[in-house]
Write a protein that holds these residues in place. Structure first.
Motif, PDB file in Angstrom:
ATOM      1  N   ILE B  74      -9.059   8.769 -23.025  1.00 50.28           N
ATOM      2  CA  ILE B  74      -7.872   8.351 -22.260  1.00 50.28           C
ATOM      3  C   ILE B  74      -8.353   7.885 -20.894  1.00 50.28           C
ATOM      4  CG2 ILE B  74      -5.684   9.071 -21.281  1.00 50.28           C
ATOM      5  CD1 ILE B  74      -5.510  11.201 -23.309  1.00 50.28           C
ATOM      6  N   ASN B  75      -7.799   6.816 -20.457  1.00 50.11           N
ATOM      7  CA  ASN B  75      -8.188   6.296 -19.157  1.00 50.11           C
ATOM      8  C   ASN B  75      -7.230   6.810 -18.084  1.00 50.11           C
ATOM      9  OD1 ASN B  75      -9.703   4.861 -17.466  1.00 50.11           O
ATOM     10  ND2 ASN B  75      -8.882   2.859 -18.001  1.00 50.11           N
ATOM     11  N   HIS B  76      -7.797   7.450 -17.078  1.00 48.37           N
ATOM     12  CA  HIS B  76      -6.958   7.993 -16.007  1.00 48.37           C
ATOM     13  C   HIS B  76      -6.656   6.940 -14.974  1.00 48.37           C
ATOM     14  CE1 HIS B  76      -6.244  12.196 -16.404  1.00 48.37           C
ATOM     15  NE2 HIS B  76      -7.445  12.363 -16.881  1.00 48.37           N
ATOM     16  N   VAL B  77      -5.422   6.956 -14.542  1.00 51.26           N
ATOM     17  CA  VAL B  77      -5.055   6.040 -13.469  1.00 51.26           C
ATOM     18  C   VAL B  77      -4.499   6.903 -12.349  1.00 51.26           C
ATOM     19  CG1 VAL B  77      -3.476   4.180 -12.870  1.00 51.26           C
ATOM     20  CG2 VAL B  77      -4.584   4.181 -15.075  1.00 51.26           C
ATOM     21  N   ILE B  85       6.290   5.099  -2.783  1.00 52.02           N
ATOM     22  CA  ILE B  85       5.054   4.636  -2.143  1.00 52.02           C
ATOM     23  C   ILE B  85       4.166   3.958  -3.186  1.00 52.02           C
ATOM     24  CG2 ILE B  85       2.971   5.388  -0.959  1.00 52.02           C
ATOM     25  CD1 ILE B  85       4.535   7.499   0.340  1.00 52.02           C
ATOM     26  N   ASN B  86       3.742   2.782  -2.843  1.00 56.33           N
ATOM     27  CA  ASN B  86       2.868   2.039  -3.755  1.00 56.33           C
ATOM     28  C   ASN B  86       1.424   2.511  -3.523  1.00 56.33           C
ATOM     29  OD1 ASN B  86       1.548   0.223  -5.292  1.00 56.33           O
ATOM     30  ND2 ASN B  86       2.115  -1.576  -4.063  1.00 56.33           N
ATOM     31  N   PRO B  87       0.798   3.086  -4.548  1.00 59.01           N
ATOM     32  CA  PRO B  87      -0.540   3.648  -4.317  1.00 59.01           C
ATOM     33  C   PRO B  87      -1.590   2.612  -3.926  1.00 59.01           C
ATOM     34  CG  PRO B  87       0.077   3.846  -6.628  1.00 59.01           C
ATOM     35  CD  PRO B  87       1.274   3.366  -5.904  1.00 59.01           C
ATOM     36  N   LEU B  88      -1.332   1.354  -4.243  1.00 61.89           N
ATOM     37  CA  LEU B  88      -2.348   0.355  -3.918  1.00 61.89           C
ATOM     38  C   LEU B  88      -2.229  -0.136  -2.477  1.00 61.89           C
ATOM     39  CD1 LEU B  88      -1.938  -1.637  -7.204  1.00 61.89           C
ATOM     40  CD2 LEU B  88      -3.831  -0.147  -6.628  1.00 61.89           C
ATOM     41  N   THR B  93      -0.117   4.406   2.008  1.00 57.16           N
ATOM     42  CA  THR B  93      -0.810   5.642   1.650  1.00 57.16           C
ATOM     43  C   THR B  93      -1.320   6.337   2.899  1.00 57.16           C
ATOM     44  OG1 THR B  93      -2.797   4.347   1.262  1.00 57.16           O
ATOM     45  CG2 THR B  93      -1.502   4.938  -0.660  1.00 57.16           C
ATOM     46  N   ILE B  94      -1.826   5.576   3.843  1.00 51.05           N
ATOM     47  CA  ILE B  94      -2.331   6.204   5.074  1.00 51.05           C
ATOM     48  C   ILE B  94      -1.205   6.887   5.824  1.00 51.05           C
ATOM     49  CG2 ILE B  94      -3.339   5.750   7.332  1.00 51.05           C
ATOM     50  CD1 ILE B  94      -5.004   3.600   6.052  1.00 51.05           C
ATOM     51  N   ARG B  95      -0.060   6.187   5.859  1.00 49.77           N
ATOM     52  CA  ARG B  95       1.088   6.762   6.551  1.00 49.77           C
ATOM     53  C   ARG B  95       1.515   8.052   5.888  1.00 49.77           C
ATOM     54  NH1 ARG B  95       5.940   3.232   6.401  1.00 49.77           N
ATOM     55  NH2 ARG B  95       4.419   1.555   6.425  1.00 49.77           N
TER      56      ARG B  95
END
Lengths: 96, 595
Positions: B74-77, B85-88, B93-95
């Motif tokens: 299984i590929n982890h994402v 919040i958009n992880p990319l 993410t910093i905020r």
């Protein structure tokens, strides 16, 4: 706040430490000294493992709780400290 | 004494409805014990009697359905981020992280966590807490356990109609895969629905073969290329050679042409050592040994007819059943034949007549297996009829060592690649024998019953621990041999070398003795022929031949008896006479008799 910084800096600068990751209750890495992909991998896997270890300990004795988890592998040692659903992951290369 | 209770009912009351009413108990009869009657009986002595009131249980064994498991990854994402919040997105993410750092519980927990982690970290730095305390000390000699072997896996033929496993080959790189050739060698017993496929199995997964090889005719033998682990070459039942590349799938990459292939099933095919790594040679019962270059299977590169008279006559050729090739001696090879002879050949001979160097007359039946000892290439093992024999290349008359005649036919054998004195043999009754000739020569060291049917093919993996044997029902059993039989013992090589030398020497002495006797006979018969030179030889008359044979026989017996008497006298007379002198005396005695 300063104390937190100081603690973390001390650990990160310890002898043999390869990296440090601080993970919150949702499994999101808050602070890390490693690159993103490695951090994400460690956070996911160790979260799951520590949850499993925690349920094991609590199944045996419901009053008990997991405080620390150590995984020694051929190449290095992974130490996971648990407190309040926060995880502090330290990867150390023990030099004998 | 009868105890009887009488009650009456009027006839007119029969059939009337019962009207039940309660009534106190009424004593009808009370019979008191009569002590006088006790004198008729004798009291028996006490006896213990065990009684058990336990639950009845029965034991029953049930084999569950095979659990088919499949492993996949299984590929982890990255996950766990809240929905908004958009992880990319780096900023978000910093905020988020900065906000999390201001959390109350965060600030409280970190010092705790920090101190614990630091403590352990320092511990690690101070002392290796996982160190093996007694590491590096001398290993204690363990008491020798009896040798054992364990079945690890059984690979069953997935088809309905079961075929015999006639050939096996381990993957050269680590031995994680095993290729098995399936065919039916019984004469005309191959049914129409018999599948033609052969399989490559992954050692970990006995449920399903990893790759199916689909030849045009069932494969009798196959071999992995030791230089290129993706390629295999196989010999099929109709005499063709087939070449596969596992990267290209189940269909053969190339087939040899029917006109130029063997005319009988190809019983053995082996890859050769060559610069290109594409040479192989095959043997079949049609009497030919053919060399192939797998890049061009339309025609063999070389051909050898196993004719013992060295004339290349196919009619007189011996059928080949097994082949032997050792990479350290690339110009020589040996062929085991159906007639029981082992033929040693030289590939680089100039003329075809010189190709066959010598023959060893070994067995009463086909030589099913032939292999040189990987540590002592001058000695080789052959298996055929009911024995296994070890030969030395120099002694051509007989084997230097031979096992007893076993209870059932031996079908295959091979040396262990790690221990020079261990070899394995397979029998028709489903037994696998492990022989350790340094330990015991009369019996196998370990005898295992692998299955109820006959076992046909055997292969040891290069590490010497795993052994695969194939049976008549299409089952390939994977066994693990205990560590004693698969690790080199101290002095083993030197002891075995000494043993082989001793046996070779014994055979040489016996051979020399035989030669001497023959020489003497010849000289005697020459002298007698000189006397009979005038007489006509009626060779064609069988009666005369019989009479002559009888006469010769009785003469020989008398001569031998006389010789023995003389020898005994000699021995009595001179105690420290050496053999040569005896021989001389005998020769003289013989000569005296003849003249």
């Amino acid at each position: 706040m300063a104390q937190v910084e100081e603690t973390l800096k001390r650990i990160e600068a310890s002898k043999g430490v390869i990296g440090t990751i601080l993970v919150n209750a949702e499994g999101i890495p808050i602070r890390t000294t490693l690159d993103n992909s490695t951090t994400v991998q460690y956070a996911e896997l160790l979260c799951q493992l520590s949850m499993l270890a925690r349920t094991t300990v609590r199944d045996i004795d419901p009053q008990n709780d997991l405080t620390f988890l150590r995984i020694r592998s051929k190449k290095h040692e992974i130490m996971v400290a648990l407190e309040n659903n926060y995880l502090l992951i330290v990867i150390q290369n023990p030099c004998e | 004494m009868e105890i009887v209770h009488v009650y009456t009912k009027d006839r007119e009351e029969f059939g009337r409805q019962c009207l039940l009413s309660d009534r106190p108990a009424e004593l009808l009869l009370d019979v008191l014990p009569d002590q006088n009657l006790a004198s008729n009986f004798i009291q028996r002595s006490h006896r213990d009697q065990a009684v058990q009131a336990g639950r009845q249980v029965s034991e029953h064994q049930v084999n569950t359905e095979r659990f088919e498991s499949d492993s996949c990854g299984i590929n982890h994402v990255e996950g766990g981020w809240p929905k908004d919040i958009n992880p990319l997105d780096m900023e978000q993410t910093i905020r988020f992280r900065k906000k999390a750092e201001k959390d109350e519980s965060y600030l409280n927990s970190i010092p705790q966590l920090g101190s614990v982690a630091e403590h352990c970290g320092r511990q690690n730095n101070a002392v290796d807490i996982y160190q093996e305390p007694f590491d590096g000390w001398e290993e204690v000699e363990e008491s020798p356990e009896p040798p054992s072997a364990k079945t690890i896996n059984i690979f069953r033929d997935p088809n309905e109609v079961k075929r015999t496993v006639t050939g096996l080959s381990w993957h050269p790189d680590g031995g994680r895969k095993l290729a098995a050739a399936y065919s039916c060698l019984d004469f005309q017993k191959a049914s129409r629905d018999m599948s033609l496929d052969s399989y490559i199995w992954d050692v970990e997964n006995p449920n399903r073969p990893e790759l199916t090889l689909k030849p045009a005719s069932p494969l009798v033998c196959l071999d992995y290329n030791p230089k290129d682990p993706h390629t295999l070459v196989g010999g099929s039942y109709n005499g063709q050679i087939v070449y596969w590349d596992t990267r290209r799938g189940s269909q053969p990459v190339e087939l040899s042409s029917v006109e130029h292939s063997h005319r009988d099933p190809v019983y053995k095919i082996i890859w050769l050592q060559s610069k290109t790594g594409t040479d192989a040679f095959s043997a079949s019962t049609d009497g030919q040994v053919l060399w192939w270059d797998v890049r061009r299977l339309s025609e063999p590169t070389e051909r050898l007819v196993l004719d013992p008279t060295r004339e290349g006559n196919l009619d007189r050729a011996l059928g080949a059943i097994s082949l032997e090739f050792e990479a350290t001696m690339p110009t020589k090879f040996m062929v085991g034949t159906e007639q029981g002879l082992v033929v040693s050949c030289n590939r680089k001979a100039k003329t075809p007549t010189e190709k066959i160097v010598c023959t060893y007359d070994g067995h009463h039946g086909p030589v099913y297996a032939l292999q040189r000892n990987p540590f002592f290439p001058k000695n080789f093992l052959t298996v055929g009829d009911w024995t296994a024999r070890i030969w030395s290349e120099d002694i051509k008359e007989s084997s230097i060592m031979c096992t007893k005649y076993q209870m059932s036919y031996l079908t295959d054998a091979c040396w262990s690649p790690v221990r020079p004195s261990v070899f394995f043999t397979l029998k028709m009754d489903g037994m696998l024998d492990v022989w350790d000739i340094l330990f015991k020569q009369s019996d196998p060291t370990l005898s295992l019953k692998v299955c109820d049917r006959a076992l046909y093919s055997l292969r040891v993996q290069d590490n010497g621990r795993l052994v695969a044997c194939g049976s008549q029902q299409g089952e390939t059993t994977l066994l693990e041999i205990c560590s004693e039989l698969s690790t080199l013992q101290k002095n083993e090589k030197s002891l075995l070398a000494a043993m082989f030398e001793r046996e070779t020497k014994r055979e040489k002495i016996l051979e020399a003795r035989q030669r001497e006797i023959r020489l003497k006979e010849r000289s005697r018969s020459e002298q007698s022929r000189e006397e009979e030179i005038g007489r006509e030889d009626g060779e064609d008359d069988p009666d005369q031949l019989i009479a002559r044979a009888e006469r010769d026989f009785y003469n020989q017996v008398e001569a031998e008896l006389k010789r023995r008497e003389m020898r005994e006298e000699e021995a009595l007379r001179e105690k420290d006479v050496c053999e040569e002198k005896e021989v001389k005396d005998e020769e003289e005695a013989g000569r005296n008799e003849a003249s």
